[in-house]
Design a protein around this motif. Sequence first.
Motif, short mmCIF file in Angstrom:
data_model
loop_
_atom_site.label_atom_id
_atom_site.label_comp_id
_atom_site.label_asym_id
_atom_site.label_seq_id
_atom_site.Cartn_x
_atom_site.Cartn_y
_atom_site.Cartn_z
N LEU A 156 0.88 -1.23 -0.16
CA LEU A 156 -0.02 0.13 -0.05
C LEU A 156 0.77 1.26 -0.14
CD1 LEU A 156 -2.78 1.47 0.11
CD2 LEU A 156 -2.62 1.23 2.81
N ARG A 157 1.75 1.21 0.91
CA ARG A 157 2.92 2.53 0.80
C ARG A 157 3.63 2.66 -0.57
NH1 ARG A 157 3.96 0.38 5.99
NH2 ARG A 157 6.23 -0.81 5.10
N LEU A 158 3.86 1.56 -1.39
CA LEU A 158 4.21 1.84 -2.49
C LEU A 158 3.46 2.41 -3.50
CD1 LEU A 158 6.50 0.84 -5.04
CD2 LEU A 158 4.92 -1.37 -5.06
N LEU A 159 2.28 2.02 -3.52
CA LEU A 159 1.22 2.56 -4.38
C LEU A 159 0.84 4.11 -4.09
CD1 LEU A 159 -1.61 0.08 -4.72
CD2 LEU A 159 0.37 0.01 -5.84
N ALA B 80 1.81 9.50 -5.53
CA ALA B 80 2.52 10.96 -4.96
C ALA B 80 3.40 11.64 -5.86
CB ALA B 80 2.64 10.95 -3.48
N GLU B 81 4.45 10.65 -6.57
CA GLU B 81 5.37 11.13 -7.30
C GLU B 81 5.03 11.36 -8.69
OE1 GLU B 81 9.75 9.05 -8.86
OE2 GLU B 81 8.83 8.24 -6.97
N VAL B 82 4.28 10.47 -9.35
CA VAL B 82 4.25 10.54 -10.73
C VAL B 82 2.67 10.81 -11.16
CG1 VAL B 82 6.22 9.37 -11.17
CG2 VAL B 82 4.13 8.26 -11.26
N ILE B 83 1.60 10.37 -10.25
CA ILE B 83 0.32 10.52 -10.64
C ILE B 83 -0.27 12.01 -10.39
CG2 ILE B 83 -1.93 9.72 -10.67
CD1 ILE B 83 -0.85 6.89 -10.22
#
Length: 259
Positions: free
Chosen positions: A7-10, A15-18
């Motif tokens: 979940l943290r990965l998603l 937050a970084e690219v979407i």
Amino acid sequence: MDTAAVLRLLQDVAAEVITPRFRQLRDDQVSEKNPGDLVTVADHESEVLITAALQAAYPEALVLGEEAMAADKTLLDRFADAEHAFTVDPVDGTKNFVNGSPDHAVMVAEVRGGEVTRGWIWQPQHETSYVAERGAGAWRNGERLTVTTGATAPYRTARRTWVGRDLAGLGTLQLTWACCGVDYPHLIAGDAAALLYNRSMPWDHLPGSLILTEAGGAIGRHDGTPLTPRRLDGGIVAAPDRATYDAVVASLADPHSLQ
């Protein structure tokens, strides 16, 4: 990776690219895979990052990403045969995302031995997560999730040619939220009597299917057979309970339905 780490990965990837591209996309950052089927730079970059992290953690697993499959159709066949696999939908509801709607999501499902074992939906603009583990329940933002039946909620479909048509004995179909990562949570919350889909791509439905069933709902194909990751045809009916699912299947078999 434990469930919380995925979940943290998603969340981190979103937050970084979407999210930085939300309502900021340039024309050259949006293209069509097929007429009307949009893809953005955020879809591609998100899938690359999520896939790399999953492959690093599980080098033996097959990772089926929506955009990777667009480039390599053999991935679907290999996914159906894989003992351990993940699906990745990097931006579910891409058209919503492009049009500035917050109703989009990032989704992953894990499959072992032909069964969905874990599922994740992260809605970055709503800051809401849905997570499930087979046999252990489903959670919304860390709180246990159970289905709410919407007594007066409409039946909804993602098939636009069915919108406005009647399910015999049940009611008139309305459009879904055009994003499986938003549709399934709305169903669980009681905002739809049931969901009907004519396409059953695994990255679209496997995360929500597990979250729904672990919350107490029911899901299967239009003909009443079970939904499994290794069979990719037959359409989908998702419902808050088995009785509603059976009623929709019976209605679909009625020659007067969808007239």
